[in-house]
Design a protein around this motif. Structure first.
Motif, PDB file in Angstrom:
ATOM      1  N   LEU A 133      68.803  80.213  41.618  1.00  7.75           N
ATOM      2  CA  LEU A 133      67.428  80.680  41.457  1.00  7.75           C
ATOM      3  C   LEU A 133      67.017  80.647  39.988  1.00  7.75           C
ATOM      4  O   LEU A 133      65.927  80.168  39.650  1.00  7.75           O
ATOM      5  N   PHE A 134      67.893  81.135  39.109  1.00 10.22           N
ATOM      6  CA  PHE A 134      67.563  81.115  37.683  1.00 10.22           C
ATOM      7  C   PHE A 134      67.457  79.681  37.146  1.00 10.22           C
ATOM      8  O   PHE A 134      66.606  79.390  36.307  1.00 10.22           O
ATOM      9  N   ALA A 135      68.304  78.793  37.639  1.00  4.85           N
ATOM     10  CA  ALA A 135      68.225  77.389  37.207  1.00  4.85           C
ATOM     11  C   ALA A 135      66.896  76.771  37.639  1.00  4.85           C
ATOM     12  O   ALA A 135      66.248  76.059  36.866  1.00  4.85           O
ATOM     13  N   THR A 136      66.480  77.057  38.867  1.00  3.01           N
ATOM     14  CA  THR A 136      65.208  76.532  39.363  1.00  3.01           C
ATOM     15  C   THR A 136      64.034  77.124  38.594  1.00  3.01           C
ATOM     16  O   THR A 136      63.099  76.410  38.222  1.00  3.01           O
ATOM     17  N   LYS A 153      63.969  75.424  35.210  1.00  2.00           N
ATOM     18  CA  LYS A 153      63.584  74.016  35.287  1.00  2.00           C
ATOM     19  C   LYS A 153      62.107  73.839  35.652  1.00  2.00           C
ATOM     20  O   LYS A 153      61.406  73.033  35.050  1.00  2.00           O
ATOM     21  N   ARG A 154      61.639  74.597  36.623  1.00  2.00           N
ATOM     22  CA  ARG A 154      60.292  74.382  37.136  1.00  2.00           C
ATOM     23  C   ARG A 154      59.193  75.149  36.404  1.00  2.00           C
ATOM     24  O   ARG A 154      58.023  74.764  36.472  1.00  2.00           O
ATOM     25  N   ARG A 155      59.543  76.251  35.722  1.00  2.89           N
ATOM     26  CA  ARG A 155      58.480  77.053  35.129  1.00  2.89           C
ATOM     27  C   ARG A 155      58.649  77.329  33.635  1.00  2.89           C
ATOM     28  O   ARG A 155      57.686  77.334  32.892  1.00  2.89           O
ATOM     29  N   LEU A 156      59.867  77.557  33.198  1.00  6.65           N
ATOM     30  CA  LEU A 156      60.045  78.039  31.833  1.00  6.65           C
ATOM     31  C   LEU A 156      60.340  76.955  30.804  1.00  6.65           C
ATOM     32  O   LEU A 156      59.968  77.094  29.642  1.00  6.65           O
ATOM     33  N   LYS A 157      61.016  75.889  31.217  1.00  8.27           N
ATOM     34  CA  LYS A 157      61.512  74.909  30.250  1.00  8.27           C
ATOM     35  C   LYS A 157      60.416  74.300  29.381  1.00  8.27           C
ATOM     36  O   LYS A 157      60.556  74.199  28.171  1.00  8.27           O
ATOM     37  N   ARG A 158      59.331  73.911  29.972  1.00  6.20           N
ATOM     38  CA  ARG A 158      58.261  73.264  29.206  1.00  6.20           C
ATOM     39  C   ARG A 158      57.067  74.186  28.971  1.00  6.20           C
ATOM     40  O   ARG A 158      56.025  73.756  28.489  1.00  6.20           O
ATOM     41  N   GLY A 159      57.225  75.442  29.306  1.00  7.34           N
ATOM     42  CA  GLY A 159      56.136  76.398  29.128  1.00  7.34           C
ATOM     43  C   GLY A 159      55.995  76.833  27.682  1.00  7.34           C
ATOM     44  O   GLY A 159      56.927  76.764  26.888  1.00  7.34           O
ATOM     45  N   VAL A 160      54.800  77.265  27.346  1.00  2.99           N
ATOM     46  CA  VAL A 160      54.530  77.823  26.026  1.00  2.99           C
ATOM     47  C   VAL A 160      54.083  79.261  26.249  1.00  2.99           C
ATOM     48  O   VAL A 160      53.092  79.514  26.932  1.00  2.99           O
ATOM     49  N   ARG A 167      53.211  82.826  24.260  1.00  3.55           N
ATOM     50  CA  ARG A 167      52.909  83.398  22.950  1.00  3.55           C
ATOM     51  C   ARG A 167      53.411  84.823  22.790  1.00  3.55           C
ATOM     52  O   ARG A 167      53.373  85.375  21.704  1.00  3.55           O
ATOM     53  N   SER A 168      53.871  85.419  23.884  1.00  7.63           N
ATOM     54  CA  SER A 168      54.375  86.786  23.806  1.00  7.63           C
ATOM     55  C   SER A 168      55.334  87.034  24.973  1.00  7.63           C
ATOM     56  O   SER A 168      55.394  86.258  25.925  1.00  7.63           O
ATOM     57  N   VAL A 169      56.052  88.115  24.886  1.00 10.49           N
ATOM     58  CA  VAL A 169      56.953  88.510  25.962  1.00 10.49           C
ATOM     59  C   VAL A 169      56.137  88.844  27.208  1.00 10.49           C
ATOM     60  O   VAL A 169      56.557  88.570  28.331  1.00 10.49           O
ATOM     61  N   ILE A 170      54.951  89.380  27.010  1.00  8.19           N
ATOM     62  CA  ILE A 170      54.084  89.704  28.152  1.00  8.19           C
ATOM     63  C   ILE A 170      53.712  88.438  28.913  1.00  8.19           C
ATOM     64  O   ILE A 170      53.755  88.407  30.152  1.00  8.19           O
ATOM     65  N   GLU A 171      53.345  87.360  28.203  1.00 11.54           N
ATOM     66  CA  GLU A 171      53.028  86.086  28.861  1.00 11.54           C
ATOM     67  C   GLU A 171      54.243  85.532  29.602  1.00 11.54           C
ATOM     68  O   GLU A 171      54.108  85.013  30.705  1.00 11.54           O
ATOM     69  N   LEU A 172      55.403  85.620  28.989  1.00 15.99           N
ATOM     70  CA  LEU A 172      56.630  85.155  29.633  1.00 15.99           C
ATOM     71  C   LEU A 172      56.891  85.957  30.905  1.00 15.99           C
ATOM     72  O   LEU A 172      57.174  85.393  31.963  1.00 15.99           O
ATOM     73  N   ALA A 212      54.538  84.905  33.623  1.00 16.80           N
ATOM     74  CA  ALA A 212      54.900  83.602  34.185  1.00 16.80           C
ATOM     75  C   ALA A 212      56.060  83.738  35.171  1.00 16.80           C
ATOM     76  O   ALA A 212      56.043  83.129  36.243  1.00 16.80           O
ATOM     77  N   ILE A 213      57.045  84.536  34.806  1.00 14.63           N
ATOM     78  CA  ILE A 213      58.199  84.748  35.702  1.00 14.63           C
ATOM     79  C   ILE A 213      57.751  85.440  36.976  1.00 14.63           C
ATOM     80  O   ILE A 213      58.109  85.029  38.085  1.00 14.63           O
ATOM     81  N   ARG A 214      56.937  86.478  36.845  1.00 14.60           N
ATOM     82  CA  ARG A 214      56.465  87.212  38.033  1.00 14.60           C
ATOM     83  C   ARG A 214      55.594  86.338  38.930  1.00 14.60           C
ATOM     84  O   ARG A 214      55.681  86.409  40.156  1.00 14.60           O
ATOM     85  N   ALA A 215      54.758  85.490  38.336  1.00 11.18           N
ATOM     86  CA  ALA A 215      53.923  84.583  39.130  1.00 11.18           C
ATOM     87  C   ALA A 215      54.787  83.577  39.881  1.00 11.18           C
ATOM     88  O   ALA A 215      54.543  83.287  41.061  1.00 11.18           O
ATOM     89  N   TYR A 216      55.806  83.048  39.210  1.00 16.14           N
ATOM     90  CA  TYR A 216      56.705  82.109  39.873  1.00 16.14           C
ATOM     91  C   TYR A 216      57.424  82.778  41.039  1.00 16.14           C
ATOM     92  O   TYR A 216      57.510  82.228  42.136  1.00 16.14           O
ATOM     93  N   LEU A 217      57.953  83.992  40.814  1.00 18.84           N
ATOM     94  CA  LEU A 217      58.666  84.703  41.870  1.00 18.84           C
ATOM     95  C   LEU A 217      57.743  85.057  43.033  1.00 18.84           C
ATOM     96  O   LEU A 217      58.150  84.977  44.195  1.00 18.84           O
ATOM     97  N   ALA A 218      56.492  85.419  42.748  1.00 17.99           N
ATOM     98  CA  ALA A 218      55.546  85.725  43.815  1.00 17.99           C
ATOM     99  C   ALA A 218      55.286  84.489  44.676  1.00 17.99           C
ATOM    100  O   ALA A 218      55.268  84.569  45.909  1.00 17.99           O
ATOM    101  N   ALA A 219      55.094  83.343  44.023  1.00 15.05           N
ATOM    102  CA  ALA A 219      54.878  82.096  44.769  1.00 15.05           C
ATOM    103  C   ALA A 219      56.134  81.712  45.550  1.00 15.05           C
ATOM    104  O   ALA A 219      56.053  81.271  46.704  1.00 15.05           O
ATOM    105  N   HIS A 220      57.291  81.887  44.929  1.00 12.85           N
ATOM    106  CA  HIS A 220      58.563  81.559  45.583  1.00 12.85           C
ATOM    107  C   HIS A 220      58.788  82.458  46.800  1.00 12.85           C
ATOM    108  O   HIS A 220      59.218  81.996  47.851  1.00 12.85           O
ATOM    109  N   ASN A 221      58.470  83.747  46.666  1.00 12.68           N
ATOM    110  CA  ASN A 221      58.684  84.700  47.748  1.00 12.68           C
ATOM    111  C   ASN A 221      57.622  84.623  48.836  1.00 12.68           C
ATOM    112  O   ASN A 221      57.825  85.125  49.939  1.00 12.68           O
ATOM    113  N   ALA A 222      56.475  83.986  48.540  1.00 10.17           N
ATOM    114  CA  ALA A 222      55.424  83.847  49.545  1.00 10.17           C
ATOM    115  C   ALA A 222      55.863  82.931  50.685  1.00 10.17           C
ATOM    116  O   ALA A 222      55.392  83.072  51.812  1.00 10.17           O
TER     117      ALA A 222
END
Length: 88
Positions: free
Chosen positions: A26-29, A32-39, A41-46, A49-59
């Motif tokens: 899960l962490f590798a995915t 690879k799919r969300r964090l590697k090429r993301g930009v 600007r803050s820990v809040i944005e990061l 992004a993680i929470r949005a990915y997990l919400a979509a993944h869990n949907a």
């Protein structure tokens, strides 16, 4: 550790435990799919992004499927048992 932090419980598991492999996958995915090429600007944005990915993944959850044949699993178990017995 539990005296200072009663909410935390330490569990020692073998690194080959199947659920650990699933979590690492899960962490590798996520990486690879969300964090590697993301930009970010803050820990809040990061965090967002993680929470949005997990919400979509869990949907649309998919069950974990064990793909190793039973003979392979049994063979590894027997080799491990022989090794452990030879050490005693």
């Amino acid at each position: 550790m539990t005296a200072r932090h009663p909410r935390f419980h330490v569990h020692f598991t073998p690194t080959s435990a199947s659920w650990i492999n699933a979590v690492e996958g899960l962490f590798a995915t996520l990486t690879k799919r969300r964090l590697k090429r993301g930009v970010f600007r803050s820990v809040i944005e990061l965090n967002q992004a993680i929470r949005a990915y997990l919400a979509a993944h869990n949907a649309d959850p998919k069950p974990f499927r064990w793909t190793a044949p039973a003979d392979t699993i049994i063979g590894k178990h027997q080799r491990g048992k022989r090794l452990l017995e030879s050490l005693h």
